[in-house]
Every structure is written in structure tokens, then in C-alpha cells.
Design an enzyme around this catalytic site. Structure first.
Site, PDB file in Angstrom:
ATOM      1  CB  CYS A 179      -2.531  -1.471 -11.241  1.00  0.00           C
ATOM      2  SG  CYS A 179      -3.246  -0.320 -10.067  1.00  0.00           S
ATOM      3  NE  ARG A 236       2.202  -4.815  -1.146  1.00  0.00           N
ATOM      4  CZ  ARG A 236       1.377  -3.958  -0.550  1.00  0.00           C
ATOM      5  NH1 ARG A 236       1.818  -3.177   0.438  1.00  0.00           N
ATOM      6  NH2 ARG A 236       0.125  -3.860  -0.927  1.00  0.00           N
ATOM      7  CB  CYS A 272      -4.819   7.961  -8.464  1.00  0.00           C
ATOM      8  SG  CYS A 272      -5.725   6.546  -7.841  1.00  0.00           S
TER       9      CYS A 272
END
Lengths: 376, 135
Positions: free
Chosen positions: A198, A16, A80
Site C-alpha cells: 500500500c 495526495r 497503524c
């Protein structure tokens, strides 16, 4: 068709990064890959950028920031598998002679919390049918009902990938977790615990493909994208392979079969593998679908230490999505970066000895799956 | 049907007090889809006929959703499951049960149409779900 080689790779770590914009993440990965390939402006003739949440012209903004625009730039969305789809397009452009070198990259800053997807019509969201982790949970339950997969097996996958992630400086989570800790983490959707899922996050990855090899020569032996056929997923509005009609091949099975054919190798020939592990159950299913263990043998595979670093065929030596987190557009290309390092012998303490053949697998909403085989 | 606006048109109706889902059956291959659409996703035939399915079904898989997913307007927790209906059609649906210990694969379930939330205009919105069938 002529051979296609990987001549440069680059990464922005996954995590992040509140102080960095999406373009900045992409710039770092692209710059690193071009430096690795020894290319500058004019060195590539097309660019393909995988992103799902990046918005309009995400790839263009990165190349503009680097003064590298002016070539065709295509932004690619395939859930994805977006980065894998971008790679397949780039490999096709080089193989066909349409370009001598292409830049493939992917980038993402995922919103926080449960993934919101325009895939679902608004009434499905309102009705509570857009709960993505719930579908993962249904798939895990199916594995447990149909095979010999236990709750502990699901936890074992997470323990393995987190342990691998400790050695990966580009991963988001670099802490080993115990079986007990995984099982004791909060239930998200029964049977899945928090540490079995995840985390959506941020990052970027880039790969340079060329008709001329670098040293060592790492060839893209196959790069295959397949979308689902009806019946391989549950209804047209909730595609999620591994839930429904077993007589119909899943996107992963179709992509893997074609990739093995293209590369002239089989599952036993693979030295190191990266698979989609959005959740622990997904890794077990991926391993079965790719033929790394017998059908229905995924529980036994993980109990017997399958996929561990040090085993015959390590799976997710990078830590996988469970340790790295998943920035959708970048995750498939980060697998390619990892496997390129593995084939170069440059993967540091997570190096798989003598790795010469590698496979990367992603699958996601659409539904579609990508299988890429690299050979040194 | 319970009073209120259906969450979306064309999903369900209630005939003589008995709720049904509105599905479609392919005129060429006979396979079924829900929600109903004009083209068959299995064989690409350009022709389906509308059929009614339910209310009886069998629970195949289930899980509990503990926190509201994006856009959801109803109460939490709730159960989400895959329900097999007659004729080879399985649907994903909300389950009215909030206690997972009362759910199991194979459980006979039945369709219900009931209020789920009140919209921004103050109108009740009804949707479909499955509950454990009366013994």
C-alpha cells in the site's frame, strides 16, 4: 456499561492533496460526520483524534477551525491502529456514562517515500535496520515457507482489493490490475512487488458515537485494543507480529478473541470485514489471525475466491489499504465509515447484500492491534 | 575489531579475533534478548546477566533492500535477514551478501564486524552483519 451507537460518519477521500493542509482534511471529515449525526456545537462532550505524523495538537487545530473547541480533546498515537485506539477510547467514554456523545476522528498527511519512523533509534536507521517494507517481505516469506502461500496468492490479494477499489470514489487507486501486472511490477523487497504494497498517503475520517441510536441503529458491539506480549514479535525493537514464536498469541489474535467475546459473535457470523492489508501478505495473515479461514489456510482462501465481493464474506470491499492508500491516523476510522455505510445499505455498487455484522481490523507498530465489531 | 567507531556502544565486541554480539540472559526465566537490557521483556524480572552470543548462526528469513531506507548510511543493495543464534535467540541483521540467489532459509552464517560507512567527522563506523559461513 450502556450500548454505544454510531450516529454519524464522514470522510475526506484518501490520496495526495498538495494544496490542502492537514487541518483542512480533518475539517472536511469532521464536518461531514457531525452533519450526518445532526450535531453542532455542544453536541458532543469529548473528542479523540488519531494521528501519527500530525504533530502537536493536531486534533485541537481541527476543532478550533470549526469553532468546536472547549471539550476535552485527546490526540492518540498507536501506529497503524491509531484510529482504532481513538475509537476504543471514545466508545469507553460513552459506555461508561462519562459522555453522551463523542467525536472520534483521524487525519494524516504522510511524508512521501519509505516511511520514516521515530520508532527506530538512529543507530538502527544508520545500520539499515529501519527498512519497513523489508519486514513485510520477511513476513511474506515466512507465510510462503510455513504454509501453502505462493507468489501468485500474494498477487491475487492485490488483484482483489484493486478490483474492489474501482467502485470506491474515496479510494486513491481506482484501476483494476491483472495478476500478470502485479507480478511484473517492480520488486521492492523480494518477494513483494510494488503493487503488493500500500502507498502512504493523505486523508481524514470521522465518526460520532452516541448513547442514543440513530436510524438504522448501528451498535459498536466491541472495540478492543491490545498491544503485543513479548515473544509475539521479533525482539523489543522490531515488533512485527507473525514473525516469531508461534506459541505466543499475536496482538491481532488477542484483540480478535476479546472482541468476539465482547460482541458474542464468532468469525462465521461476520457479513463484511475490513482488515489491515499494508501488504498482500498482511491480509493473508490477518485473515488467518481473525479466524476467517483455518490457520495456515490463507493461501487456499485467496485461491478459492475468499474475500471477493459476491462471496460469502467479502474482505476489504472498500479496496483496503492497497487501493485506498494508508494515512495512518485515518485508515482505521475509514474502515468504520465504510462498514457503517455497508450496514446502512448505503455502500453503492460495492454494497454487500443484507450486511448486519461487520468487523474492522488494524495492526501496526508498537506493536498493537485493534478489532472493532459493528452490529445492526 | 575492524578499526573505527562502533555504530552504537554495547552491541558487539571482538575477543581474540572472533566477533560476538553482547546479549543478556534473564536470571529468572533464562530467556535471552539482544541488545542487552537490564529488565527481561518476557517475565519482567529486574535482573539479567550479560552474555556473548555468536559467531555461528542459521539464516531463518531474508530479503533484499534495493533502495536506501531512511537514515541508512551504507551501500545498497543489501540483504536483511533473521538469524537464529544458539540458545533460542533470533536477531534481525544486515547480511553482507548482495546476491539473493546465494541465500536460502537454513543457510549457516557467521557474524562479522566490519566498516559500514564514514561519518560526517570522517571517522569510519563499524557495524555487525552476517555472512555465509565458510564451508
Amino acid at each position: 456499561m450502556r450500548p454505544v451507537y454510531i450516529t454519524g460518519v464522514g470522510l475526506h477521500p484518501f490520496g495526495r492533496f498538495p494544496d490542502l493542509g492537514l487541518t483542512a482534511l480533518g475539517v472536511e471529515a469532521v464536518r461531514a460526520a457531525l452533519r450526518d449525526a445532526g450535531l453542532g456545537r455542544g453536541g458532543f462532550q469529548a473528542a479523540f483524534c488519531g494521528t501519527v505524523y500530525g504533530g502537536v495538537a493536531a486534533g485541537h487545530k481541527v476543532l478550533t477551525a470549526l469553532g468546536l473547541s472547549g471539550v476535552p480533546i485527546v490526540n492518540v498515537e498507536a501506529g497503524c491502529a491509531s484510529g482504532g485506539a481513538a475509537l476504543a477510547l471514545g466508545a469507553g467514554a460513552v459506555a461508561s456514562g462519562g459522555a453522551d456523545a463523542v467525536l472520534v476522528f483521524g487525519l494524516e498527511k504522510m511524508p512521501r517515500g519509505m516511511i520514516r519512523s521515530s520508532f527506530f533509534e538512529s543507530w538502527r536507521e544508520e545500520a539499515g535496520l529501519a527498512a519497513t517494507p523489508a519486514y513485510f517481505a520477511l513476513r511474506a516469506q515466512r507465510l510462503m515457507l510455513d504454509g501453502d502461500v505462493t507468489l501468485e496468492d500474494l498477487a491475487r490479494v492485490s488483484v482483489k482489493n484493486h478490483r474492489h477499489g474501482v467502485a470506491n470514489p474515496h479510494a486513491m487507486y481506482r484501476r483494476a490490475v491483472s495478476l500478470e501486472e502485479v507480478l511484473a511490477s517492480p520488486v521492492v523487497c523480494e518477494p513483494l512487488r510494488l503493487l503488493m504494497l500500500c502507498a502512504p498517503n493523505e486523508g481524514a475520517a470521522a465518526v460520532v458515537l452516541s448513547a442514543r441510536p440513530a436510524a438504522p441503529a448501528i451498535r459498536v458491539a466491541a472495540a478492543v485494543l491490545r498491544s503485543h506480549v513479548a515473544g509475539s514479535v521479533l525482539g523489543e525493537h522490531t515488533p512485527l507480529s507473525g514473525l516469531t514464536d508461534e506459541r505466543v498469541p499475536t496482538p491481532t489474535e488477542m484483540a480478535a478473541r476479546a472482541a468476539y467475546d465482547d460482541a458474542g459473535v464468532g468469525p462465521r457470523d461476520l457479513d463484511v470485514v475490513e482488515v489491515q492489508d499494508t501488504d498482500s501478505g498482511r491480509e493473508i495473515l490477518s485473515v488467518e489471525e481473525l479466524g476467517l479461514c483455518p490457520p495456515g489456510g490463507g493461501g487456499r482462501w485467496v485461491r478459492d475466491g475468499g474475500g471477493e465481493l459476491g462471496s460469502r464474506q467479502p474482505v476489504n470491499a472498500s479496496g483496503g489499504l492497497l487501493a485506498r492508500g494508508e494515512p495512518l491516523g485515518a485508515s482505521a476510522l475509514a474502515q468504520i465509515v465504510e462498514l457503517t455505510w455497508q450496514l446502512r445499505g448505503a455502500a453503492g455498487s460495492r454494497q454487500v447484500p443484507h450486511a448486519r455484522t461487520a468487523l474492522a481490523h488494524t495492526v501496526g507498530r508498537g506493536a498493537n492491534a485493534c478489532a472493532v465489531i459493528l452490529a445492526r | 575489531m575492524a578499526d573505527g567507531r562502533p555504530i552504537a556502544p554495547g552491541l558487539f565486541d571482538v575477543d581474540a579475533g572472533e566477533p560476538r554480539l553482547i546479549a543478556a540472559e534473564c536470571v529468572a526465566c533464562g530467556r535471552r534478548q539482544f541488545p542487552a537490557a537490564a529488565v527481561c521483556p518476557y517475565c519482567a524480572a529486574d535482573g539479567t546477566r550479560e552474555i556473548r552470543v555468536g559467531p555461528a548462526g542459521r539464516l531463518e528469513l531474508y530479503t533484499m533492500v534495493l533502495r536506501a531506507p531512511p537514515g541508512y548510511r551504507g551501500p545498497v543493495p543489501y540483504a536483511l535477514g533473521i538469524v537464529a543464534l544458539d540458545g533460542g535467540l533470533s536477531v534481525v541483521a544486515r547480511l553482507t551478501e548482495t546476491d539473493a540467489t546465494r541465500l536460502r532459509p537454513g543457510l549457516p552464517v557467521e557474524l562479522v564486524v566490519e566498516p559500514l560507512f564514514t561519518d560526517d567527522a570522517g571517522q569510519r563506523v563499524v557495524s555487525y552483519a552476517f555472512r555465509a559461513a565458510a564451508a
